[in-house]
Design a protein around this motif. Sequence first.
Motif: not given
Length: 718
Positions: A344-365
């Motif tokens: 909220a309020g960041l100059p690039y706020e509109y570019k920040l979008n949540f996604h469920q990539s394996k690079r971020i969420f990965n139980n194996a790691k």
Amino acid sequence: MKVIIAEKPSVARNIADALHIKGRKDGYYEGNGYIITWAYGHLLELYDVKDYDEEKASWKLEYFPFIPPTFQYKVKRDRRQGSYKQFMLIKRLLSRTDVVEVISACDYDREGQLIADTILMKIGIRKKVYRLLLNEWTVEEVRAGLLKLKDNSELSPLRDAGLSRQWADWLLGINLTSVATLCYQKGAGKGALNVGRVLMPTLKIIYDRDQEIAYFQPEDYYKLKAYCQTASNDHFEADYYMKSNTFKERRQLDQLAALLQGQRAKVVKKDVKQKREYAPPLFNLTHLQGYITSKYRGWTSDKVLKVAQQLYEKKWITYPRTASVALDESLKQKTAKVLQTLKAGLPYEYKLNFHQSKRIFNNAKVESHSAIIPTYVIPKSFTQEEKVVYESIRNRFLMQFMPVAIYEETLIKLEPYEQIDGYFRAKGKVQLEKGWKEVEDYESKDVMLPMIHENEDVLLQKVVVEKKQTKAPKPHTEKTLLKLMETCGKHVESSEEGREENEWLDSILSGYSIGTPATRADTIKKLKKVGYITFKGKNITCTELGGKLVETLPIKELFDLHFTGRLEKALSEIEKNRLHKDVFLTFITKLTGQMVDRMKQSEGVVIRKQASTLKANETLGACPRCNHQVVEGKKGFGCSNWKNGCTFVIWKNDRYLAALKKKPTKTMVKSILKHGEVKVKGLKSKKGNLFTAILKYEWKNEEGRYEWTMAFEQKRNR
């Protein structure tokens, strides 16, 4: 009633806040069906050799190897002098008839499990024990965690791994340090030759790099470079290639330079490829320490850990002592909430979008803890040091949800019109989409090429032979050392091209390391403290003493990174219930005996020679416990008979006196020893008022330690 044991007072306060408990007592909170108390980290420590056998208070070679029949614990002696009191309070709380169960709320790791379990074992608790397992101390997490407690017995493999680590380090550390000091150190003086399971291989990494640098022989090599000019008067550089762009001999290049000077060349090939560059992964502790110590002056890995721990206890970040660079897949909803709050309020706020990539969420790691990320609790104010660590963690988190960075890579191949073997090549990048690099205003250092087309002619305006020389490896920094400790010396590149291979290597090296994320910073700190390494700016090198230790000690296994990695891997296997702790400890016991025997056989070699004369200390009076003389030391005024077990000491940073804005002086100590009390002026109350009082330092049988008492002079009636 349920008793919750937290690892520290700050964590206990967080739990109390989450449960709306305001009833603060001396050493605990009580209310709403809960009693919340705390340890100060490890309240207990293992016996010393002399605790098992008083005759072994002074070191003699024939006493070692010393293997206790059973490992026993005692209440830790600390400068705050609060451990014994807190331990007895916990014991008293657990014995209350209205207490029906106990909840261990210490950190969810090997050491956290050990802190509560050793207290409960020492007390001999028979009530039901549960485990609260949290990754952050926000209100929501505390309340949710209390609804899904685990039976503490389910964590017995974690406890066994902690006990195995602690007992193994005691066996190796006590025996090898004692014997090394007796065998290789001559003369009276302070300090011992510290030898340990984690210290030695870390020292060896630094030593090996020092040796590489010391014995490095530079070699000359040559490159042919063309400074080119386009028809539109733009300029760029190109390197000459013939299989490679480096050459051992100069003569052929000199001839080419003379031949091509001022000649023209043709662009025979122009390759343009668009490439995607992903954000670096989330931080684990090792990577966070490496990032900050390399970017900011004056930071050490130990300092990064301490500040991160503060942020964690203030509910601003998740658990910092983690080896993972990904998040558990169950955290997707929570992560989305954190992102929504932070952007909220960041100059690039509109570019920040949540996604469920394996690079971020990965139980194996993910092992016991996910990567470090911010919580939804945004700091209202913090210190400059907290700001550095928090913003590093926050920015790395935000990068994961920014667009991928896209750049254009251009490769130009030039062939001179003069017929030669080989060609010239120029390479450059153009950033098309900054993507995640916008978070920290990342500035590219890539070479830019002018607009140029295939079949275009360029002028080889200047062609020169450049003499180069191979460079010695650079000394280790905390960043490079921490990385090698994390992978036990296996070099892992972080480039995008090697990512697939790195992921494969990561899976093999899981648990295969020197120490843990929580202990590596302390290892580096201790190596410096005992005089084995030194810092020159950010560079780390061995001292003469450290080098002699590596070259002399006949315990090559502990210097072997592969062997050390196997020991740490075994602890990881115990934690996963794949190896029994007794098997591991039997091996360690046998290994300890073998190493001690080897060192005894090489007695006579001198690693360190201490000065034979000691500075005479001024005696301040007779010790009230054993009648030996009390002398001033670096950290306190203590009994000179301490080696034989006398515990009398007045610490210079005594917590009771510090609260009164006073430090003990030699005059105060002399008065206490002679008269049993001292009149002290200039004491300051909590309200800031100055006053005078009579202080006594008296033995309390119930607490088993010395305590201060205060009295005031009686005013005479006139």
